[in-house]
Design an enzyme around this catalytic site. Sequence first.
Site, short mmCIF file in Angstrom:
data_model
loop_
_atom_site.label_atom_id
_atom_site.label_comp_id
_atom_site.label_asym_id
_atom_site.label_seq_id
_atom_site.Cartn_x
_atom_site.Cartn_y
_atom_site.Cartn_z
N SER A 196 5.67 52.30 41.85
CA SER A 196 4.57 53.18 42.27
C SER A 196 3.30 52.42 42.56
O SER A 196 2.54 52.78 43.47
CB SER A 196 4.32 54.24 41.19
N HIS A 242 -1.05 52.98 39.16
CA HIS A 242 -1.31 53.58 40.47
C HIS A 242 -2.66 53.15 41.03
O HIS A 242 -2.76 52.75 42.19
CB HIS A 242 -1.24 55.10 40.36
#
Length: 302
Positions: A196, A242
């Site tokens: 991610s 992230h």
Amino acid sequence: MDAQAPGAPAEAPTCYRHPGRETYVRCTRCDRYICPDCMRDAAVGHQCVECVQEGSRTVRRPRTVFGGQIPATPVVTYTLIALNVLVYLAQLSSSRIVYDFAMVGVRFDPYGEMHGVADGEWYRLITAAFLHSQPGGGSFGVTHILFNMWALWVIGPQLEQVLGRWRFTSLYLLSALGGSVLLYLVDPTGAAVGASGAIFGLFGAFFVIAKRLNAPAGGIVFLLVLNLVITFTVPGISWEGHIGGLLTGGLLTAVYAYLPRVQGSDHQRRTVIHAVAVAALLALFIALVAVKTSELTGLLSF
């Protein structure tokens, strides 16, 4: 040599590669006679096989505005997808892989032994980006890898074409690394797996490139905002990974897109500047991890 008899017809010219074939067509580049089998269409007239081959070696491959040579096939994207899938299949056969290679800053096993980046296992900073949640585990389970690979499949080829292979590879790996570094700095006892961070880096890169080219960016903005909402509302998600990936990808791509402002032919200078930016960012991450490790080991020694 015998002289040609007066009034005798002139000998017809023949192809330089096929002496038995008469022809009156010359190569527009080397001026040798060529038969129909040796003719290759050119902008003006025809060229011989050798001249076409020589010209192909000297023609410059087209480059993008960012200096990358346009690859015919997104090899890097497909390779990254294959690696992620293969590692996931390996995970299914042994849960030990996640235990040994997940992103962990510092952790103590039941025997009191310390593990993680703070104990010298720096490889976890990047290996974690090729691991994903097990089926039925975590907040998403198997959808974790499915979404990440879908996003890589959708935007990876476009970015690889625009940036070129080595810039795209650097972008992906440094974005993954940036996410792990931020997690290590903010929450060294936290654990995380997944691509991610790298995917968020690609989101950031796509946005920067769209702005640089004055292209519509509404789609990527919507996707980015949606994923940020999920990041901060769904429990069990490493927001550090992230955000770290997003910031890294956006910053590095800004260098690719805006530095330096040169003409397309000055690609050597541009390549050097971009390579220095990649090396500088990597050096920064190494320094941050080293400082944090020194801090943690100092505290744990008491």
